[in-house]
Motif scaffolding. Sequence first.
Motif, PDB file in Angstrom:
ATOM      1  N   HIS A   1       0.810  -1.213   0.000  1.00  0.00           N
ATOM      2  CA  HIS A   1       0.000   0.000   0.000  1.00  0.00           C
ATOM      3  C   HIS A   1       0.847   1.269   0.000  1.00  0.00           C
ATOM      4  O   HIS A   1       0.322   2.358   0.197  1.00  0.00           O
ATOM      5  N   ARG A   2       2.149   1.123  -0.249  1.00  0.00           N
ATOM      6  CA  ARG A   2       3.002   2.307  -0.271  1.00  0.00           C
ATOM      7  C   ARG A   2       2.637   3.201  -1.440  1.00  0.00           C
ATOM      8  O   ARG A   2       2.325   2.723  -2.528  1.00  0.00           O
ATOM      9  N   VAL A   3       2.680   4.486  -1.217  1.00  0.00           N
ATOM     10  CA  VAL A   3       2.530   5.462  -2.297  1.00  0.00           C
ATOM     11  C   VAL A   3       3.948   5.801  -2.742  1.00  0.00           C
ATOM     12  O   VAL A   3       4.725   6.371  -1.982  1.00  0.00           O
ATOM     13  N   ILE A   4       4.276   5.412  -3.959  1.00  0.00           N
ATOM     14  CA  ILE A   4       5.627   5.612  -4.473  1.00  0.00           C
ATOM     15  C   ILE A   4       5.580   6.706  -5.532  1.00  0.00           C
ATOM     16  O   ILE A   4       4.932   6.543  -6.569  1.00  0.00           O
ATOM     17  N   PRO A   5       6.255   7.814  -5.277  1.00  0.00           N
ATOM     18  CA  PRO A   5       6.261   8.886  -6.279  1.00  0.00           C
ATOM     19  C   PRO A   5       7.160   8.534  -7.464  1.00  0.00           C
ATOM     20  O   PRO A   5       8.078   7.712  -7.347  1.00  0.00           O
ATOM     21  N   VAL A   6       6.884   9.150  -8.590  1.00  0.00           N
ATOM     22  CA  VAL A   6       7.744   8.994  -9.769  1.00  0.00           C
ATOM     23  C   VAL A   6       9.090   9.622  -9.428  1.00  0.00           C
ATOM     24  O   VAL A   6       9.145  10.746  -8.928  1.00  0.00           O
ATOM     25  N   PRO A   7      10.186   8.908  -9.653  1.00  0.00           N
ATOM     26  CA  PRO A   7      11.505   9.465  -9.329  1.00  0.00           C
ATOM     27  C   PRO A   7      11.794  10.751 -10.106  1.00  0.00           C
ATOM     28  O   PRO A   7      11.322  10.927 -11.233  1.00  0.00           O
ATOM     29  N   LYS A   8      12.566  11.617  -9.475  1.00  0.00           N
ATOM     30  CA  LYS A   8      12.954  12.862 -10.137  1.00  0.00           C
ATOM     31  C   LYS A   8      13.639  12.557 -11.461  1.00  0.00           C
ATOM     32  O   LYS A   8      14.347  11.556 -11.586  1.00  0.00           O
ATOM     33  N   ARG A   9      13.434  13.400 -12.418  1.00  0.00           N
ATOM     34  CA  ARG A   9      13.968  13.312 -13.787  1.00  0.00           C
ATOM     35  C   ARG A   9      13.254  12.254 -14.628  1.00  0.00           C
ATOM     36  O   ARG A   9      13.629  12.028 -15.768  1.00  0.00           O
ATOM     37  N   TYR A  10      12.239  11.570 -14.071  1.00  0.00           N
ATOM     38  CA  TYR A  10      11.464  10.594 -14.844  1.00  0.00           C
ATOM     39  C   TYR A  10      10.015  11.055 -15.017  1.00  0.00           C
ATOM     40  O   TYR A  10       9.200  10.336 -15.581  1.00  0.00           O
ATOM     41  N   GLU A  11       9.679  12.257 -14.525  1.00  0.00           N
ATOM     42  CA  GLU A  11       8.309  12.740 -14.560  1.00  0.00           C
ATOM     43  C   GLU A  11       7.725  12.793 -15.973  1.00  0.00           C
ATOM     44  O   GLU A  11       6.525  12.594 -16.150  1.00  0.00           O
ATOM     45  N   ASN A  12       8.546  13.051 -16.972  1.00  0.00           N
ATOM     46  CA  ASN A  12       8.053  13.197 -18.346  1.00  0.00           C
ATOM     47  C   ASN A  12       8.253  11.942 -19.188  1.00  0.00           C
ATOM     48  O   ASN A  12       8.058  11.972 -20.405  1.00  0.00           O
ATOM     49  N   THR A  13       8.607  10.846 -18.556  1.00  0.00           N
ATOM     50  CA  THR A  13       8.794   9.581 -19.264  1.00  0.00           C
ATOM     51  C   THR A  13       7.424   8.993 -19.601  1.00  0.00           C
ATOM     52  O   THR A  13       6.483   9.103 -18.810  1.00  0.00           O
ATOM     53  N   ALA A  14       7.321   8.340 -20.731  1.00  0.00           N
ATOM     54  CA  ALA A  14       6.037   7.791 -21.186  1.00  0.00           C
ATOM     55  C   ALA A  14       5.523   6.655 -20.303  1.00  0.00           C
ATOM     56  O   ALA A  14       4.330   6.454 -20.181  1.00  0.00           O
ATOM     57  N   ASN A  15       6.400   5.904 -19.668  1.00  0.00           N
ATOM     58  CA  ASN A  15       5.983   4.713 -18.921  1.00  0.00           C
ATOM     59  C   ASN A  15       6.185   4.879 -17.409  1.00  0.00           C
ATOM     60  O   ASN A  15       6.723   3.997 -16.749  1.00  0.00           O
ATOM     61  N   THR A  16       5.693   5.979 -16.844  1.00  0.00           N
ATOM     62  CA  THR A  16       5.912   6.223 -15.413  1.00  0.00           C
ATOM     63  C   THR A  16       5.251   5.163 -14.535  1.00  0.00           C
ATOM     64  O   THR A  16       5.789   4.805 -13.489  1.00  0.00           O
ATOM     65  N   ASP A  17       4.093   4.627 -14.949  1.00  0.00           N
ATOM     66  CA  ASP A  17       3.436   3.582 -14.157  1.00  0.00           C
ATOM     67  C   ASP A  17       4.313   2.334 -14.061  1.00  0.00           C
ATOM     68  O   ASP A  17       4.413   1.708 -13.006  1.00  0.00           O
ATOM     69  N   ASP A  18       4.956   1.983 -15.154  1.00  0.00           N
ATOM     70  CA  ASP A  18       5.850   0.824 -15.173  1.00  0.00           C
ATOM     71  C   ASP A  18       7.060   1.052 -14.260  1.00  0.00           C
ATOM     72  O   ASP A  18       7.484   0.153 -13.539  1.00  0.00           O
ATOM     73  N   ILE A  19       7.583   2.256 -14.283  1.00  0.00           N
ATOM     74  CA  ILE A  19       8.733   2.591 -13.434  1.00  0.00           C
ATOM     75  C   ILE A  19       8.362   2.458 -11.967  1.00  0.00           C
ATOM     76  O   ILE A  19       9.076   1.838 -11.170  1.00  0.00           O
ATOM     77  N   VAL A  20       7.210   3.006 -11.588  1.00  0.00           N
ATOM     78  CA  VAL A  20       6.763   2.936 -10.197  1.00  0.00           C
ATOM     79  C   VAL A  20       6.511   1.487  -9.791  1.00  0.00           C
ATOM     80  O   VAL A  20       6.875   1.066  -8.691  1.00  0.00           O
ATOM     81  N   GLU A  21       5.915   0.677 -10.660  1.00  0.00           N
ATOM     82  CA  GLU A  21       5.671  -0.736 -10.334  1.00  0.00           C
ATOM     83  C   GLU A  21       6.984  -1.484 -10.102  1.00  0.00           C
ATOM     84  O   GLU A  21       7.064  -2.348  -9.236  1.00  0.00           O
ATOM     85  N   ARG A  22       8.004  -1.179 -10.859  1.00  0.00           N
ATOM     86  CA  ARG A  22       9.303  -1.832 -10.665  1.00  0.00           C
ATOM     87  C   ARG A  22       9.910  -1.481  -9.314  1.00  0.00           C
ATOM     88  O   ARG A  22      10.677  -2.258  -8.749  1.00  0.00           O
TER      89      ARG A  22
END
Length: 126
Positions: free
Chosen positions: A80-101
């Motif tokens: 249930h952790r809320v994981i923010p998109v890492p800095k410098r990745y905010e404009n990446t097309a696959n931010t959901d995939d990055i957060v899931e990883r």
Amino acid sequence: MPIFPDMDEMDIAQQSANEAAQQDLIRGKYYRFDPPVSATGFPTGGSNVCEESELEFSRGWYIGFSRDQHIFQGTPINDHRVIPVPKRYENTANTDDIVERLRVCYFHILFIGGSKAILDENQGSN
């Protein structure tokens, strides 16, 4: 926080079952757990990285057997952790995939009769 489950509370039959499971598991393969297992997880990303917590896993990649414990890597089903998109990745097309990883955890389990590890037919990372 205590490690879950506690190895010191295993009886001789549970110790034998846990050691015997090592013979059937293949390092580097994905397994499904039936039913899902409760285990101490160590997150690899997001805030509170490496902070241990009790989590549930339905699938894991088998790393090996060390110190009488089976070590896996996987994504918890109750994270249930809320994981923010890492800095410098905010404009990446696959931010959901990055957060899931970033939800991936290392975890160890004991096979003492509560759940079975079944070789996953899908050996892909999903």
